[in-house]
Write a protein that holds these residues in place. Structure first.
Motif, PDB file in Angstrom:
ATOM      1  N   ASP A 501       3.029   7.547  -0.017  1.00 51.77           N
ATOM      2  CA  ASP A 501       3.587   7.940  -0.967  1.00 51.77           C
ATOM      3  C   ASP A 501       2.473   7.783  -2.051  1.00 51.77           C
ATOM      4  N   PRO A 502       2.293   9.262  -2.514  1.00 51.17           N
ATOM      5  CA  PRO A 502       1.103  10.021  -3.607  1.00 51.17           C
ATOM      6  C   PRO A 502       1.293   9.921  -5.047  1.00 51.17           C
ATOM      7  N   VAL A 503       3.046   9.778  -5.059  1.00 53.11           N
ATOM      8  CA  VAL A 503       3.307   9.558  -6.179  1.00 53.11           C
ATOM      9  C   VAL A 503       3.570   7.705  -7.568  1.00 53.11           C
ATOM     10  N   LYS A 504       4.193   7.113  -5.813  1.00 53.09           N
ATOM     11  CA  LYS A 504       4.459   5.323  -6.326  1.00 53.09           C
ATOM     12  C   LYS A 504       3.490   5.086  -6.382  1.00 53.09           C
ATOM     13  N   GLY A 505       2.552   5.274  -5.534  1.00 50.63           N
ATOM     14  CA  GLY A 505       1.087   4.421  -5.666  1.00 50.63           C
ATOM     15  C   GLY A 505      -0.020   4.056  -4.806  1.00 50.63           C
TER      16      GLY A 505
END
Length: 668
Positions: A501-505
């Motif tokens: 999940d690129p947005v979460k980390g």
């Protein structure tokens, strides 16, 4: 269904192109489709047709338009080189098919003078000026047989229509050299002005004698442009790195014109309105300025983001003004320069570095470009590359070095300053790249065809731990983005990071030796990393890694790929190499005939490896698996990489945007 319809339209559009263009068997170049824009350097005007213009570029191409710049067509690559800057284009008023172009090469003393006798279709080099770095070129308004050129060596003159040239400045002069600008008196062709990288000079006897005309000009000023008023030849304008100057006595004394701020004082070009000589345009490194009272008062006509290389004013319609600018191509105005809009249809001078197509909708494509600042970033196509829309909002002018798609469908751009995720609802990018710890990698993928033994329980998946933010971000250059299973991996100089999940980390990938990694390829459970000189392999979806030796006959790695049988392909200066034993050994793959392989890509849908090479070759190859039969195409372009779009291929050229493979129809 929608994707299939788009691909059908793509094939139909390419077929239509073939119907409209002359065919010579199967020897047809691939079609250019933008994205429009890029570096535009100079205009050349047909004196008999104000709608017919030529456009010079920084990569050897010359374009023309027959509708006043509304659309452009490629004519030819002058000198058949991609390093020539076409800054000077002159059209013979006595024969508009006769064109002379002066060229130079960035970071070199090379260049040359090139001549066309068929309106730009074909070009020959002039032997007298062979390999001269030509920075300025002018034709005498009163005698079309007289041409004058400014070069690094001095001032040259031709009196026979550009066939033969002679040096008319003192040979070996320590003053009259590095000539950046030339102007010729409108009534007397023996009066010539020459602007050098330090001051301007003048001759009144065709070069027999020269004298410095520096009074009023700040010492050591690079003189970029000189123009002489066609009705009042004693009025001379000169632009320099120190500002704009005006003389009322033929250059014997100059006065500095006020009104343009010092931040924009590098005025590259001056241009008078042919119908209103008191109107002068100044193209600077920070936008276009205009005066309507012969220089007493100036107004800024465009944004300071524009680096203006040339200006054209339609001699029959002063409302029509065009600029050739860095990165943004051609801007056109229909209100005398009060407002401008891009006018680049058909003109593409883009350096494309990355591409990603949607896994489920292959006609939806993102590409990344470099060196174009606010004019570049990322571009999007919904129709397989036929048309493009800039999608750079949120990238802050950064170059896009790599592109990837996460398992959740999020498009990611890797720039020279970190990572960005695309928000399709906002049509914009947002920064991502927070580094976390504690996020577990997924369980390794089960090997295909390896059933579990009877009575043996499957190993339980390792429990995931909650990710913990570190307060740090990935801020360096992201050289590559590639999926290993459901993990999207990013190669940076600081290490390799992975995420679901690129947005979460993003979590730093463990077990990888620190190296200047540049390339990553993966298929099934096998992944391969490489730098220019070293390689590593994982056979368990990136959980563990070990070093392997690159091909012994390869001096530098240019690209890698892994196919779905686990075979490893490595290309570079010495050609293509193949390993069938997890990198334990490599053998040359000699069924292709290109050296310096710069791109390898495994096309899973087509079950093939597609590749391109650097150098003069414009041939692209595909290797069909598992038989390893080879096909090739003469694309007509120097290619950076190839990617599949449906049944066809789309390619990034080195400097000229994207090109599409034509649909070949065998004649009956």
């Amino acid at each position: 269904m929608g994707s299939q319809l788009i691909l059908q339209r793509l094939r139909f559009s390419l077929l239509l192109c073939l119907i409209l263009l002359p065919l010579k068997g199967y020897a047809i170049n691939w079609f250019p489709f933008g994205p429009d824009g890029g570096d535009a350097r100079a205009f050349g005007a047909d004196p008999r047709d104000h709608n017919h213009l030529y456009l010079g570029t920084a990569n050897g191409w010359i374009y023309d338009t027959h509708n006043g710049g509304q659309s452009w067509q490629r004519l030819a690559r002058v000198g058949k080189r991609d390093d020539l800057v076409l800054d000077s284009i002159t059209v013979d008023p006595s024969d508009p098919k006769h064109i002379i172009v002066g060229t130079w090469v960035v970071g070199s003393t090379d260049g040359g003078l090139f001549v066309s006798y068929d309106a730009g279709a074909t070009w020959v080099t002039n032997k007298d000026m062979d390999h001269q770095s030509i920075l300025a070129l002018a034709i005498a308004p009163s005698d079309p047989k007289i041409f004058v050129a400014g070069t690094l060596k001095g001032v040259f003159r031709s009196i026979d229509g550009g066939q033969h040239w002679s040096l008319i400045s003192p040979r070996g002069s320590t003053e009259i050299h590095e000539v950046e600008s030339i102007a010729i008196d409108p009534t007397n062709p023996e009066i010539i002005y020459a602007g050098t990288w330090h001051l301007p000079w003048k001759t009144t006897d065709a070069g027999a004698n020269w004298h410095n005309i520096k009074q009023g000009i700040i010492e050591d000023s690079d003189v970029f442009s000189i123009i002489v008023d066609p009705k009042q030849p004693q009025t001379v304008y000169a632009s320099a790195c120190s500002g704009i100057y005006k003389s009322e006595n033929g250059g014997e004394k100059f006065a500095k014109i006020q009104g343009i701020p010092s931040t924009a004082r590098r005025t590259r070009v001056l241009m008078q309105d042919p119908q209103n000589l008191a109107t002068v345009f100044a193209g600077t490194t920070e936008g276009l300025y205009r005066t309507d009272d012969a220089g007493s008062y100036w107004v800024q006509a465009t944004s300071s983001d524009n680096i203006v290389n040339d200006v054209y004013v339609d001699p029959t319609n002063s409302k029509r003004v065009m600029m050739a600018i860095d990165r943004g191509g051609v801007l056109a105005s229909n209100d005398g320069g009060l407002s401008f809009a891009p006018s680049n249809a058909g003109f593409s001078s883009r350096q494309v570095t990355a591409m990603i197509s949607d896994i489920h909708r292959p006609a939806e494509i993102f590409i990344g470009v470099v060196n174009d600042k606010v004019w570049g970033g990322a571009f999007y196509s919904s129709n397989g590359g036929l048309t493009w829309q800039q999608r750079a909002e949120g990238l802050d002018g950064h170059d896009v070095l790599s592109l990837g798609e996460a398992a959740n469908g999020t498009f990611i751009a890797g720039t020279e300053r970190g990572l960005y995720a695309y928000d399709p609802k906002q049509f914009a990018w947002q920064p991502v790249g927070s580094i976390v710890t504690g996020a577990a990698l997924p369980a390794p993928a089960k090997e295909p065809g390896a059933p579990r033994k009877p009575g043996k329980r499957a190993a339980p998946a390792r429990p995931a731990t909650a990710p913990r933010p570190t307060g740090q971000r990935i801020e360096g250059a992201v050289l590559a983005l590639m999926r290993i299973g459901d993990e999207l991996c990013a190669i940076t100089p600081d290490g390799i990071y992975a995420t679901t999940d690129p947005v979460k980390g993003w979590q730093r990938m463990a077990g990888v030796q620190p190296e200047p990694w540049r390339y990553l390829a993966s298929a099934q459970s096998i992944a391969v990393l490489s730098s220019l000189k070293s390689m590593a392999i994982s056979i368990d979806s990136g959980r563990t890694w070990k070093s392997i030796a690159p091909p012994a006959g390869l001096s530098q790695i240019g690209s890698i790929a892994v196919d779905d049988t686990g075979e490893i392909w490595v290309g570079g200066r010495e050609g293509l190499f193949l390993s069938t034993d997890n990198g334990a050994s490599f053998a040359p793959f000699d069924r292709i005939h290109t050296s310096d392989v710069n791109s390898l890509f495994f096309d899973s849908r087509g079950s093939r490896i597609v590749l391109t090479g650097n150098g003069a070759s414009t041939i692209a190859y595909s290797i069909h698996l598992p038989e390893k039969t080879v096909k090739h195409w003469e694309t007509g372009w120097n290619m950076r990489f190839l990617r599949p779009v449906g049944e066809n291929l789309i390619g990034a050229t080195m400097f000229d945007g994207m090109v599409l493979q034509p649909v070949m129809v065998q004649s009956k």
